[in-house]
Design a protein around this motif. Structure first.
Motif, PDB file in Angstrom:
ATOM      1  N   ARG A 284      48.379  29.478  45.140  1.00 28.07           N
ATOM      2  CA  ARG A 284      49.511  28.970  45.923  1.00 28.07           C
ATOM      3  C   ARG A 284      49.972  29.983  46.962  1.00 28.07           C
ATOM      4  N   GLU A 285      49.997  31.258  46.605  1.00 29.76           N
ATOM      5  CA  GLU A 285      50.580  32.261  47.490  1.00 29.76           C
ATOM      6  C   GLU A 285      49.581  32.895  48.453  1.00 29.76           C
ATOM      7  N   GLN A 286      48.308  32.881  48.128  1.00 29.21           N
ATOM      8  CA  GLN A 286      47.306  33.534  48.974  1.00 29.21           C
ATOM      9  C   GLN A 286      46.336  32.558  49.631  1.00 29.21           C
ATOM     10  N   GLY A 287      46.285  31.374  49.139  1.00 30.98           N
ATOM     11  CA  GLY A 287      45.225  30.465  49.581  1.00 30.98           C
ATOM     12  C   GLY A 287      45.751  29.079  49.857  1.00 30.98           C
ATOM     13  N   PRO A 288      44.914  28.123  49.427  1.00 31.41           N
ATOM     14  CA  PRO A 288      43.724  28.276  48.584  1.00 31.41           C
ATOM     15  C   PRO A 288      42.511  28.912  49.280  1.00 31.41           C
ATOM     16  N   LEU A 289      42.387  28.694  50.591  1.00 28.52           N
ATOM     17  CA  LEU A 289      41.264  29.285  51.320  1.00 28.52           C
ATOM     18  C   LEU A 289      41.820  30.320  52.290  1.00 28.52           C
ATOM     19  N   SER A 290      41.472  31.576  52.045  1.00 23.94           N
ATOM     20  CA  SER A 290      42.054  32.680  52.804  1.00 23.94           C
ATOM     21  C   SER A 290      40.980  33.419  53.595  1.00 23.94           C
ATOM     22  N   THR A 291      41.292  33.749  54.827  1.00 24.87           N
ATOM     23  CA  THR A 291      40.368  34.534  55.657  1.00 24.87           C
ATOM     24  C   THR A 291      40.433  36.018  55.324  1.00 24.87           C
ATOM     25  N   ARG A 292      41.413  36.413  54.504  1.00 19.76           N
ATOM     26  CA  ARG A 292      41.557  37.832  54.156  1.00 19.76           C
ATOM     27  C   ARG A 292      40.616  38.251  53.025  1.00 19.76           C
ATOM     28  N   VAL A 293      40.036  37.302  52.347  1.00 19.27           N
ATOM     29  CA  VAL A 293      39.251  37.591  51.149  1.00 19.27           C
ATOM     30  C   VAL A 293      37.877  38.161  51.517  1.00 19.27           C
ATOM     31  N   PRO A 294      37.432  39.251  50.881  1.00 19.93           N
ATOM     32  CA  PRO A 294      36.082  39.768  51.117  1.00 19.93           C
ATOM     33  C   PRO A 294      35.018  38.744  50.731  1.00 19.93           C
ATOM     34  N   ASP A 295      33.859  38.861  51.329  1.00 19.08           N
ATOM     35  CA  ASP A 295      32.774  37.925  51.065  1.00 19.08           C
ATOM     36  C   ASP A 295      32.313  37.991  49.616  1.00 19.08           C
ATOM     37  N   PHE A 296      31.844  36.865  49.120  1.00 19.79           N
ATOM     38  CA  PHE A 296      31.324  36.742  47.750  1.00 19.79           C
ATOM     39  C   PHE A 296      30.224  37.768  47.507  1.00 19.79           C
ATOM     40  N   PRO A 297      30.250  38.457  46.372  1.00 26.74           N
ATOM     41  CA  PRO A 297      31.191  38.321  45.253  1.00 26.74           C
ATOM     42  C   PRO A 297      32.235  39.440  45.195  1.00 26.74           C
ATOM     43  N   ASN A 298      32.614  39.971  46.350  1.00 33.99           N
ATOM     44  CA  ASN A 298      33.370  41.230  46.384  1.00 33.99           C
ATOM     45  C   ASN A 298      34.884  41.107  46.251  1.00 33.99           C
ATOM     46  N   ALA A 299      35.399  39.900  46.116  1.00 32.30           N
ATOM     47  CA  ALA A 299      36.849  39.742  46.006  1.00 32.30           C
ATOM     48  C   ALA A 299      37.375  40.128  44.636  1.00 32.30           C
ATOM     49  N   ALA A 300      36.515  40.047  43.625  1.00 30.19           N
ATOM     50  CA  ALA A 300      36.980  40.174  42.239  1.00 30.19           C
ATOM     51  C   ALA A 300      37.470  41.573  41.876  1.00 30.19           C
ATOM     52  N   GLY A 301      36.898  42.614  42.469  1.00 26.36           N
ATOM     53  CA  GLY A 301      37.242  43.976  42.072  1.00 26.36           C
ATOM     54  C   GLY A 301      38.723  44.284  42.186  1.00 26.36           C
ATOM     55  N   ALA A 302      39.321  43.937  43.319  1.00 24.50           N
ATOM     56  CA  ALA A 302      40.732  44.237  43.535  1.00 24.50           C
ATOM     57  C   ALA A 302      41.637  43.388  42.651  1.00 24.50           C
ATOM     58  N   LEU A 303      41.145  42.236  42.212  1.00 25.96           N
ATOM     59  CA  LEU A 303      41.948  41.349  41.363  1.00 25.96           C
ATOM     60  C   LEU A 303      41.903  41.731  39.891  1.00 25.96           C
ATOM     61  N   ALA A 304      40.866  42.443  39.493  1.00 27.12           N
ATOM     62  CA  ALA A 304      40.655  42.702  38.069  1.00 27.12           C
ATOM     63  C   ALA A 304      41.849  43.369  37.379  1.00 27.12           C
ATOM     64  N   PRO A 305      42.463  44.416  37.956  1.00 29.29           N
ATOM     65  CA  PRO A 305      43.621  45.017  37.284  1.00 29.29           C
ATOM     66  C   PRO A 305      44.801  44.048  37.160  1.00 29.29           C
ATOM     67  N   LEU A 306      45.013  43.229  38.200  1.00 29.93           N
ATOM     68  CA  LEU A 306      46.106  42.255  38.163  1.00 29.93           C
ATOM     69  C   LEU A 306      45.862  41.214  37.077  1.00 29.93           C
ATOM     70  N   ARG A 307      44.643  40.719  37.037  1.00 32.95           N
ATOM     71  CA  ARG A 307      44.302  39.708  36.021  1.00 32.95           C
ATOM     72  C   ARG A 307      44.502  40.271  34.618  1.00 32.95           C
ATOM     73  N   SER A 308      43.993  41.479  34.393  1.00 36.18           N
ATOM     74  CA  SER A 308      44.073  42.090  33.075  1.00 36.18           C
ATOM     75  C   SER A 308      45.521  42.291  32.640  1.00 36.18           C
ATOM     76  N   GLU A 309      46.350  42.816  33.541  1.00 35.93           N
ATOM     77  CA  GLU A 309      47.743  43.095  33.191  1.00 35.93           C
ATOM     78  C   GLU A 309      48.528  41.805  32.949  1.00 35.93           C
ATOM     79  N   ALA A 310      48.309  40.798  33.807  1.00 38.45           N
ATOM     80  CA  ALA A 310      49.019  39.528  33.644  1.00 38.45           C
ATOM     81  C   ALA A 310      48.620  38.840  32.350  1.00 38.45           C
ATOM     82  N   GLU A 311      47.325  38.873  32.029  1.00 39.60           N
ATOM     83  CA  GLU A 311      46.863  38.222  30.808  1.00 39.60           C
ATOM     84  C   GLU A 311      47.432  38.888  29.560  1.00 39.60           C
ATOM     85  N   LYS A 312      47.693  40.194  29.627  1.00 41.71           N
ATOM     86  CA  LYS A 312      48.338  40.884  28.503  1.00 41.71           C
ATOM     87  C   LYS A 312      49.725  40.295  28.234  1.00 41.71           C
ATOM     88  N   CYS A 313      50.330  39.770  29.286  1.00 43.19           N
ATOM     89  CA  CYS A 313      51.663  39.167  29.167  1.00 43.19           C
ATOM     90  C   CYS A 313      51.585  37.656  28.954  1.00 43.19           C
TER      91      CYS A 313
END
Length: 349
Positions: A284-313
């Motif tokens: 909702r806040e970044q997309g759904p389709l964003s031109t800022r996102v690195p090309d596949f499959p390189n977007a996941a690295g920067a998201l991994a810490p956020l995903r991990s921390e949020a899932e802990k909660c």
């Protein structure tokens, strides 16, 4: 059914879609043992892990199974785009008390290569399927010479014709309703994509090889409808997500069983490539389709810490909650039972 049995050597016209991140060989085994075609997603597995998983499958059943691979091209490094993507995620890092320079790595996705082709030739699975096109002609000829049948996804008639011309044994017609990554490879224009039951008969009328329907099919009636439109089988993913043999997370399971599942979006914010999932905060806040996102499959690295921390909660704000548009078939039952339900077959005790 004759074509299906000759092609895939399975009892029922049901193929379990390979779903990286939410399954391992346990799901593959359950579906194949029930008479469908179980699939193992391999793009995120090392060669040793593929060997290990295939050994488990073969120790549990002698029935056919499918190994699935990606055929993308790895993009060149783009530090500027990576920095811009991280900058757009900075408020989330600050909110969760994380360092923007942290990188939990993200899941890597390997394209099919010579080493993988050698592995396939050694393992000789009954079926190999590809997403994002086909491997180089020499690699495709190599694995086909070992006797495997090759399936590949098409999102348009043009892609189906391309796949047939280059040696695919069957085409997976992936409709716009399908969950997970879009399989397109000739054009990135999502406006060219159609719903399953619009795409399927058009591909069937234009190619001479068997066609498999995928996208939005979650019941025996859906499988039968696809067959009436010319498909030899249906590939089903979303309906299996709650099955006992999957590794679908508690957060993902809860989303699938909530009103949230009624709203899915095609988004590139999780991987850099369009894929359908349940709408959440990041979409909702970044997309759904964003031109800022690195090309596949390189977007996941920067998201991994956020995903991990949020899932802990207990939150899936930054998690890819892959799902198709039709989640009505999802049930917390054994995958073998689900396969029989999709096939319209009676379960025997």
């Amino acid at each position: 059914m004759t074509i299906l049995r000759e092609l895939l050597k399975v009892e029922y016209p049901v193929i379990q879609a390979p779903m990286a991140g939410v399954q391992d060989s346990a799901l593959t085994i359950a579906v194949s043992k029930a008479g469908g075609l179980g699939s193992l997603p391999c793009a995120m597995l090392t060669g040793d892990k593929i060997l290990e998983e295939v050994a488990r499958i073969r120790s549990a059943t002698d029935r056919p199974f499918n190994l699935n691979f990606f055929c993308h091209t790895l993009p060149p490094e783009d530090p500027e785009k990576e920095a811009a993507w991280r900058q757009s995620l900075q408020p989330y890092y600050e909110e969760l008390g994380l360092d923007l320079n942290d990188d939990a790595g993200g899941a890597s996705r390997r394209p099919f290569d010579e080493q993988t082709a050698d592995l396939v030739a050694e393992l000789k699975p009954a079926v190999v399927s590809f997403h994002f096109g086909l491997p180089a002609p020499d690699l495709l000829a190599y694995i086909k010479s070992s006797g495997v049948k090759v399936l590949a996804s098409a999102t348009t008639v043009a892609e189906a014709l391309w796949l047939e011309e280059r040696g695919a044994d069957a085409i997976i017609a992936q409709g716009l309703e399908a969950g997970g990554h879009r399989g397109h490879f000739l054009s990135g224009d999502l406006g060219l994509h159609m719903g399953t039951f619009a795409l399927l008969p058009q591909i069937v009328s234009r190619v001479k090889i068997p066609v498999i329907a995928a996208g939005g099919i979650a019941s025996a009636a859906g499988v039968e409808a696809a067959r009436k439109l010319g498909a030899v089988a249906a590939q089903v993913g979303t309906a299996y997500l709650l099955c006992t043999e999957t590794k679908t997370s508690a957060i993902h399971r809860a989303a699938l069983q909530s009103e949230q599942a009624s709203h899915t979006e095609i988004t590139n914010v999780f991987s850099g490539r369009p894929a359908r999932g349940i709408a959440n905060r990041l979409i909702r806040e970044q997309g759904p389709l964003s031109t800022r996102v690195p090309d596949f499959p390189n977007a996941a690295g920067a998201l991994a810490p956020l995903r991990s921390e949020a899932e802990k909660c207990g939150k899936g704000d930054f998690s890819p909650l892959w799902a198709g548009q039709n989640t009505t078939g999802c049930e917390e039952i054994a995958a073998g039972e689900m396969t029989l339900k999709l096939a319209g077959a009676q379960q025997t005790s």
